[in-house]
Design an enzyme around this catalytic site. Structure first.
Site, mmCIF file in Angstrom:
data_model
loop_
_atom_site.group_PDB
_atom_site.id
_atom_site.type_symbol
_atom_site.label_atom_id
_atom_site.label_comp_id
_atom_site.label_asym_id
_atom_site.label_seq_id
_atom_site.Cartn_x
_atom_site.Cartn_y
_atom_site.Cartn_z
ATOM 1 N N HIS A 155 8.123 69.778 10.960
ATOM 2 C CA HIS A 155 7.396 68.502 10.801
ATOM 3 C C HIS A 155 7.795 67.488 11.878
ATOM 4 O O HIS A 155 7.729 66.284 11.646
ATOM 5 C CB HIS A 155 7.642 67.889 9.413
ATOM 6 C CG HIS A 155 7.510 68.855 8.287
ATOM 7 N ND1 HIS A 155 6.316 69.137 7.664
ATOM 8 C CD2 HIS A 155 8.436 69.658 7.690
ATOM 9 C CE1 HIS A 155 6.516 70.047 6.715
ATOM 10 N NE2 HIS A 155 7.786 70.383 6.729
ATOM 11 N N SER A 276 2.594 55.704 38.618
ATOM 12 C CA SER A 276 1.504 54.830 38.196
ATOM 13 C C SER A 276 1.165 53.886 39.341
ATOM 14 O O SER A 276 2.046 53.480 40.099
ATOM 15 C CB SER A 276 1.942 54.031 36.970
ATOM 16 O OG SER A 276 1.181 52.839 36.862
ATOM 17 N N LYS A 282 7.171 53.928 36.300
ATOM 18 C CA LYS A 282 6.653 55.126 35.643
ATOM 19 C C LYS A 282 6.858 56.413 36.421
ATOM 20 O O LYS A 282 6.754 56.454 37.631
ATOM 21 C CB LYS A 282 5.149 54.962 35.402
ATOM 22 C CG LYS A 282 4.836 53.881 34.410
ATOM 23 C CD LYS A 282 4.948 54.375 33.002
ATOM 24 C CE LYS A 282 3.567 54.768 32.543
ATOM 25 N NZ LYS A 282 3.523 55.195 31.187
ATOM 26 N N GLU A 289 0.499 67.387 30.928
ATOM 27 C CA GLU A 289 -0.684 66.864 30.220
ATOM 28 C C GLU A 289 -1.961 67.580 30.658
ATOM 29 O O GLU A 289 -2.829 67.901 29.851
ATOM 30 C CB GLU A 289 -0.815 65.353 30.466
ATOM 31 C CG GLU A 289 0.280 64.562 29.764
ATOM 32 C CD GLU A 289 0.327 63.091 30.190
ATOM 33 O OE1 GLU A 289 -0.600 62.618 30.863
ATOM 34 O OE2 GLU A 289 1.326 62.428 29.852
#
Ligand code: ARG
Length: 457
Positions: A155, A276, A282, A289
């Protein structure tokens, strides 16, 4: 030049030509188309259907076309309907009448069935090499991290301690099944459709066993209707590719989580990260992704082909031309993902200290504390309740089970003694789990030996 102009009196409407043509994408298998044609004419000559002289001219011409396409001196132009028409037209232009004999005893239906199979088979071979490369990388990760303790999750909540080797091993299992699925598909599809004609075989005395052998198949297909109408192997492949994508996506999801400022279990290498345009701090896990995101197109290909095939009466129908672009895209996508993923994990750094701290602070040893009580005669249900109280106590004080004083333990249950600390140390928790498949080092070493032997096969 059309292969079928004879019975027509009008030119094809330009839009119809564009809509119907497959050249823009089936040129991808020009090499396999030529390979199949060479086998075909070799067989035709052996059977006395064409002369040896024509055979040699045709093979010379085909090899020339292949070489010129590869070197870029010959370019494929859009007036041809498909790669089959293109090759035949150029061949005839170059060698004259002999070129017109190439298509004897063959239809584009069995030709395209063959080309697609040859192409797919070559790609499966490349895919298996890539999956094997990933398996090797995972095995190396396992060997290096037999005592890198980390929390195992259920979980997405910390559950019990494991090691990074054990976690990587779970993915080894997944990709190993993917590997064997690819081999299964290759084996099942490896029968040659050439010689099936349009749908009902041909009247020429073809030697189908011979062409099958020349092209590395295990034999000829046994029903000419099925041969030209079967795309099951593509469905199987797209299903296997979907499963590979799903596995990659799950691992990427974990890497993305592990790479957050909150977890910091891993750091993706600069060479595999991006920044970024506005936020200077960043460093984004774009590759993970994108691999996760591309899963959608691979699933899409599987659903597309299943849907396309569901309403097709025997035998060949033009709908089946739709098998190509989506299959090519899915194969290229998964090959890219496998290569990038392997590079990303091989260059990624794993923060052993942070992983270990996270396991320690997450009560992952609570089950072992309960087992300690059980080993001292406390019934499991009571032990579960007692450890629940310990956890509550720790949460209030903001400490780990390992940090409680013995008196504090004893206040909750007198059964606890000094040896509780050793019993719940991460090392003990993991090393006591030594049945096969568990994270304990001894068990893991046995499994790694099995994997290594497998990889050598
Ligand atoms: N481009 C076609 C395909 O991909 C080749 C076969 C054409 N056969 C036909 N009967 N029109 O399926």
């Amino acid at each position: 030049m059309k292969l079928w102009g004879g019975r027509f009196t009008k030119e094809t409407n330009q839009l119809v030509h564009n809509f119907n043509a497959s050249l823009s994408f089936d040129q991808k298998f020009y090499h396999q188309d030529i390979e199949g044609s060479i086998a075909h004419v070799t067989m035709l000559a052996k059977q006395g259907i064409i002369s040896e002289e024509d055979r040699d001219k045709i093979i010379g011409g085909l090899n020339g076309i292949c070489a010129d396409l590869e070197s870029g001196t010959l370019t494929i132009t859009a007036e041809h309907e498909d790669i089959h028409s293109f090759v035949e037209a150029v061949l005839t232009e170059r060698i004259g009448d002999a070129g017109k004999r190439l298509h004897t005893g063959r239809s584009r239906n069995d030709q395209v069935a063959l080309d697609m199979k040859l192409y797919t088979r070559d790609e499966i071979d490349e895919l298996t090499v890539l999956v094997k490369g990933l398996l090797k990388e995972l095995l190396a990760l396992m060997e290096k991290n037999l005592d890198t303790y980390m929390p195992g999750f259920t979980h997405l909540q910390k559950a019990q301690p494991i090691t990074l080797a054990h976690h990587a091993g779970a993915y080894f299992e997944m990709f190993d099944r993917d590997y064997s699925r690819l081999l299964d598909i290759r084996k099942r599809m490896n029968y040659c459709p050439l010689g099936s004609g349009a749908l009902a075989g041909t009247t020429y005395p073809l030697d189908r066993e011979y062409t099958a052998k020349l092209l590395g198949f295990d034999g000829p297909t046994l029903n000419s209707m099925d041969s030209v109408a079967d795309r099951d192997y593509l469905i199987e492949l797209l299903s296997a590719l979907s499963t590979i994508s799903m596995h990659l996506s799950r691992f990427c999801e974990e890497i993305i989580i592990w790479n957050t400022n909150e977890y910091r279990f891993v750091e993706i290498d600069d060479s595999y990260s991006t920044g970024s345009s506005i936020m200077p701090q960043k460093k984004n896990p774009d590759i993970a992704e994108l691999i996760r995101g591309k899963t959608g197109r691979v699933y899409g290909a599987l659903i597309s082909i299943l849907t396309t095939m569901k309403g097709i009466p025997l035998a060949y129908n033009k709908d089946m031309q739709e098998d190509k672009e989506l299959t090519f895209d899915a194969i290229d996508t998964v090959k890219g993902c496998l290569a990038l993923f392997t590079g990303m994990i091989s260059s990624m750094s794993f923060r052993k200290d942070i992983m270990e701290l996270s396991a320690k602070n997450g009560f992952t040893n609570a089950t072992d504390a309960a087992d300690y009580l059980v080993n001292h005669g406390v019934p499991f249900r009571d032990a579960h309740g007692i450890v629940g109280q310990l956890v509550l106590f720790c949460i209030e004080k903001g400490i780990a089970l390992d940090d409680m004083a013995l008196e504090e333990y004893k206040a909750i249950s007198p059964v606890f003694e000094e040896d509780i600390y050793d019993a719940i140390s991460l090392k003990t928790c993991v090393e006591k789990r030594m049945t096969i498949g568990a994270p304990g080092q001894e068990a893991m070493k046995k499994v790694i030996e099995i994997y290594k032997r497998k990889m050598e096969e």
